[in-house]
Motif scaffolding. Structure first.
Motif, PDB file in Angstrom:
ATOM      1  N   ARG A 124      40.745  48.363  32.547  1.00  0.00           N
ATOM      2  CA  ARG A 124      41.598  47.266  31.915  1.00  0.00           C
ATOM      3  C   ARG A 124      42.117  46.176  32.967  1.00  0.00           C
ATOM      4  NH1 ARG A 124      43.779  49.318  26.953  1.00  0.00           N
ATOM      5  NH2 ARG A 124      43.699  51.677  26.871  1.00  0.00           N
ATOM      6  N   ALA A 125      42.031  45.006  32.395  1.00  0.00           N
ATOM      7  CA  ALA A 125      42.341  43.810  33.686  1.00  0.00           C
ATOM      8  C   ALA A 125      43.082  43.004  32.612  1.00  0.00           C
ATOM      9  CB  ALA A 125      41.232  43.550  34.278  1.00  0.00           C
ATOM     10  N   ARG A 126      43.938  42.134  33.352  1.00  0.00           N
ATOM     11  CA  ARG A 126      44.626  40.857  32.768  1.00  0.00           C
ATOM     12  C   ARG A 126      43.913  39.524  33.392  1.00  0.00           C
ATOM     13  NH1 ARG A 126      47.247  40.643  27.790  1.00  0.00           N
ATOM     14  NH2 ARG A 126      48.691  42.460  28.093  1.00  0.00           N
ATOM     15  N   GLN A 127      43.434  39.562  34.436  1.00  0.00           N
ATOM     16  CA  GLN A 127      42.772  38.632  34.973  1.00  0.00           C
ATOM     17  C   GLN A 127      41.327  38.492  34.599  1.00  0.00           C
ATOM     18  OE1 GLN A 127      44.639  38.607  38.943  1.00  0.00           O
ATOM     19  NE2 GLN A 127      42.803  37.357  39.719  1.00  0.00           N
ATOM     20  N   PRO A 128      40.923  37.337  34.451  1.00  0.00           N
ATOM     21  CA  PRO A 128      39.332  36.844  34.010  1.00  0.00           C
ATOM     22  C   PRO A 128      38.385  37.332  34.599  1.00  0.00           C
ATOM     23  CG  PRO A 128      40.419  34.768  34.330  1.00  0.00           C
ATOM     24  CD  PRO A 128      41.547  35.708  34.623  1.00  0.00           C
TER      25      PRO A 128
ATOM     26  N   LEU B 294      38.170  36.976  38.873  1.00  0.00           N
ATOM     27  CA  LEU B 294      38.395  35.771  39.714  1.00  0.00           C
ATOM     28  C   LEU B 294      39.460  35.948  40.736  1.00  0.00           C
ATOM     29  CD1 LEU B 294      38.799  32.976  36.945  1.00  0.00           C
ATOM     30  CD2 LEU B 294      36.961  33.639  38.122  1.00  0.00           C
ATOM     31  N   THR B 295      39.151  35.319  41.907  1.00  0.00           N
ATOM     32  CA  THR B 295      40.065  35.496  43.105  1.00  0.00           C
ATOM     33  C   THR B 295      41.285  34.371  42.765  1.00  0.00           C
ATOM     34  OG1 THR B 295      38.949  33.380  44.020  1.00  0.00           O
ATOM     35  CG2 THR B 295      38.146  35.745  44.632  1.00  0.00           C
TER      36      THR B 295
ATOM     37  N   SER C  20      50.727  43.993  33.963  1.00  0.00           N
ATOM     38  CA  SER C  20      50.269  43.425  35.309  1.00  0.00           C
ATOM     39  C   SER C  20      49.635  42.241  35.304  1.00  0.00           C
ATOM     40  CB  SER C  20      49.417  44.520  36.004  1.00  0.00           C
ATOM     41  OG  SER C  20      48.088  44.537  35.363  1.00  0.00           O
ATOM     42  N   HIS C  21      49.890  41.302  36.324  1.00  0.00           N
ATOM     43  CA  HIS C  21      49.093  40.196  36.353  1.00  0.00           C
ATOM     44  C   HIS C  21      48.069  39.979  37.297  1.00  0.00           C
ATOM     45  CE1 HIS C  21      52.524  37.701  34.168  1.00  0.00           C
ATOM     46  NE2 HIS C  21      53.187  38.696  34.389  1.00  0.00           N
ATOM     47  N   GLY C  22      47.722  41.119  37.586  1.00  0.00           N
ATOM     48  CA  GLY C  22      46.785  41.066  38.981  1.00  0.00           C
ATOM     49  C   GLY C  22      45.352  41.788  38.065  1.00  0.00           C
ATOM     50  N   HIS C  23      44.940  43.073  38.988  1.00  0.00           N
ATOM     51  CA  HIS C  23      43.582  43.245  38.582  1.00  0.00           C
ATOM     52  C   HIS C  23      43.906  44.504  37.658  1.00  0.00           C
ATOM     53  CE1 HIS C  23      42.695  40.511  41.406  1.00  0.00           C
ATOM     54  NE2 HIS C  23      41.861  41.116  42.385  1.00  0.00           N
ATOM     55  N   GLY C  24      42.829  45.436  37.813  1.00  0.00           N
ATOM     56  CA  GLY C  24      42.406  46.481  36.898  1.00  0.00           C
ATOM     57  C   GLY C  24      43.662  47.478  36.593  1.00  0.00           C
ATOM     58  N   HIS C  25      43.716  47.823  35.388  1.00  0.00           N
ATOM     59  CA  HIS C  25      44.872  49.134  35.190  1.00  0.00           C
ATOM     60  C   HIS C  25      44.020  50.354  35.404  1.00  0.00           C
ATOM     61  CE1 HIS C  25      47.906  51.452  33.373  1.00  0.00           C
ATOM     62  NE2 HIS C  25      47.337  51.346  32.099  1.00  0.00           N
TER      63      HIS C  25
ATOM     64  N   GLY D  83      49.077  35.935  27.170  1.00  0.00           N
ATOM     65  CA  GLY D  83      49.062  36.249  25.813  1.00  0.00           C
ATOM     66  C   GLY D  83      48.103  37.593  25.424  1.00  0.00           C
ATOM     67  N   ASP D  84      47.392  37.590  24.628  1.00  0.00           N
ATOM     68  CA  ASP D  84      46.397  38.803  24.313  1.00  0.00           C
ATOM     69  C   ASP D  84      45.307  38.792  25.172  1.00  0.00           C
ATOM     70  OD1 ASP D  84      45.482  36.538  22.934  1.00  0.00           O
ATOM     71  OD2 ASP D  84      44.287  37.733  21.572  1.00  0.00           O
ATOM     72  N   ARG D  85      44.991  37.851  25.962  1.00  0.00           N
ATOM     73  CA  ARG D  85      43.740  37.766  26.720  1.00  0.00           C
ATOM     74  C   ARG D  85      43.631  39.027  27.874  1.00  0.00           C
ATOM     75  NH1 ARG D  85      45.765  32.518  27.321  1.00  0.00           N
ATOM     76  NH2 ARG D  85      44.727  30.722  26.038  1.00  0.00           N
ATOM     77  N   ARG D  86      42.565  39.808  27.744  1.00  0.00           N
ATOM     78  CA  ARG D  86      42.797  40.957  28.577  1.00  0.00           C
ATOM     79  C   ARG D  86      41.173  41.501  28.547  1.00  0.00           C
ATOM     80  NH1 ARG D  86      46.308  45.657  25.887  1.00  0.00           N
ATOM     81  NH2 ARG D  86      45.780  46.561  27.850  1.00  0.00           N
ATOM     82  N   THR D  87      40.842  42.352  29.260  1.00  0.00           N
ATOM     83  CA  THR D  87      39.551  43.316  29.509  1.00  0.00           C
ATOM     84  C   THR D  87      39.791  44.544  29.347  1.00  0.00           C
ATOM     85  OG1 THR D  87      38.317  41.624  30.811  1.00  0.00           O
ATOM     86  CG2 THR D  87      37.798  44.055  30.761  1.00  0.00           C
TER      87      THR D  87
END
Length: 407
Positions: A270-274, A378-379, A247-252, A351-355
């Motif tokens: 989990r989230a992809r957005q910073p 981030l909005t 996903s390119h949005g918010h938390g998993h 890439g591998d950036r995620r929370t």
């Protein structure tokens, strides 16, 4: 495993938890089991060694108890520990070695001595990692009204007691819940469930004054070097619901809960957005008291494209830079990393950036907590803004650490 190797049990626990009392009980009730004990204390006088030798038939002089002073066996005296256990193995015939680590040290470095290439590792095999827990202290630290402080440490030792209590339990195969006479049945059940949440596969023993049958503690063969590093509850929670998140949005929101008794549960965010650095710092610095343990990796804007590692235990919370994201490296280095990590979760955009954050606690308000974490992301407008312009209390240099909360 070397069948001729001497089994060794590594005993840890906070100061005053009852390790020495347990050791004396083992020595007095060993029967036909010959136990060698190596004890360590901080300071010029090794109090624990004196207590053990004074109340048993063994003494420091005859090699039954080997005394190490003036430091911690997992750091300054690592070489002395190696020499001591090798000398014990060569000079005395015994069935089992018990190493009592200092009350302010973690068991992992001691275990490493017996599991890496060393003279000690050639003679010994780790049987179990045992942590003695003061049930009253543990309950008060994570579920009671008080916040206990560390005892008997010097001014340089500033790490909160809650950190040590959690780390000792997380690296244990067997946990002895001592001083059970000082807690109610309900409080003891709560402590038991908190311990299981921190280390799900650990075996538990209950006692009031360290009175355990030696055969209930020794010869358990619980230590597995292949799985030891991944057995902590927060790591198991991450692994339980690990699946690629594209996903390119918010938390998993998929997550797994351990057995819920007395309100102990966990969830993974989990989230992809910073994250926005100021908003997430504010949230992580004031987590609800019911969260006893949280840990994981964060991606926050404005931190130099570095991976942040967050860790919290009770009232203590810290975050530090652990290295760059692979996606921030050159294309050649990225390809090398990908080749060596076939299971690397890689997103085409980030890439591998995620929370990935795991939260363990009692009576977790999961939905509320998720909503608060979502608001820290981030909005859409902030994604296209200058990230370096954000107020940023988080670390941004390699090995830099920021204390977000302290007792």
């Amino acid at each position: 495993m070397n069948e001729d190797a001497i089994p060794v049990t590594i005993l840890s626990g906070s100061l005053g938890a009852g390790k020495t009392t347990l050791l004396n009980h083992l020595l007095h009730n060993a029967g036909d089991l010959d136990i060698a004990v190596l004890v360590n204390d901080m300071g010029e006088i090794n109090i624990d060694a004196a207590l053990v030798s004074d109340t048993s038939e063994l003494s420091v002089a005859d090699g039954g108890v080997t005394e190490l002073s003036n430091g911690c066996i997992c750091c300054e005296l690592q070489d002395d520990l190696n020499e001591a256990v090798v000398r014990l193995a060569k000079n005395r015939d015994f069935d089992h070695l018990v190493v009592e680590s200092s009350g302010i040290s973690e068991p992992e470095p001691v275990a490493r001595l017996f599991t890496t290439e060393s003279r000690a590792a050639a003679l010994y095999a780790v049987d179990s990692l045992v942590t003695v827990v003061d049930s009253r202290l543990f309950f008060d630290a994570f579920d009671g009204a008080g916040v206990p402080e560390r005892r008997g440490t010097d001014d340089e030792d500033t790490r909160p007691l809650s950190d040590l209590l959690v780390e000792q339990v997380e690296f244990s195969n067997l946990v002895v819940l001592n001083k059970t006479d000082l807690v109610s049945d309900e409080e003891l059940e709560t402590v038991s469930e908190l311990v299981r949440a921190l280390r799900p596969d650990a075996e538990l023993r209950h006692t009031s004054h360290g009175q355990l049958d030696p055969h209930d503690l020794l010869g358990q063969r619980l230590y597995d070097p292949q799985t030891a590093a991944e057995a902590a509850g927060w790591k198991q929670a991450l692994a339980a619901d690990e699946e690629p998140d594209h996903s390119h949005g918010h938390g998993h929101h998929d997550h797994a809960h351990p057995e819920e008794m007395y309100g102990v549960s966990s969830f993974t965010f989990r989230a992809r957005q910073p994250f926005h650095p100021k908003r997430i710092a504010d949230l992580l610095s004031s987590l609800p008291r019911g969260i006893i343990r949280s840990k994981g990796t964060c991606w926050a804007a404005g931190c130099g494209d570095n991976k942040l590692t967050f860790g919290q235990a009770g009232p203590s919370a810290r975050i530090e830079v652990s290295g760059p994201w692979i996606a921030s490296l050159s294309e050649l280095d990225q390809e090398l990393y990908k080749a060596n990590r076939p299971n690397l979760d890689w997103d085409d955009e980030w890439g591998d950036r995620r929370t990935e954050l795991v939260f363990i606690g009692t009576d977790l308000q999961e939905e509320t907590m998720r909503e608060e974490l979502e608001t820290c992301l981030l909005t859409d407008d902030e994604l296209t803004a200058d990230w370096d312009g954000f107020e940023n209390p988080l670390p941004s240099e390699l090995d830099e650490l920021v204390v977000l909360a302290a007792p």
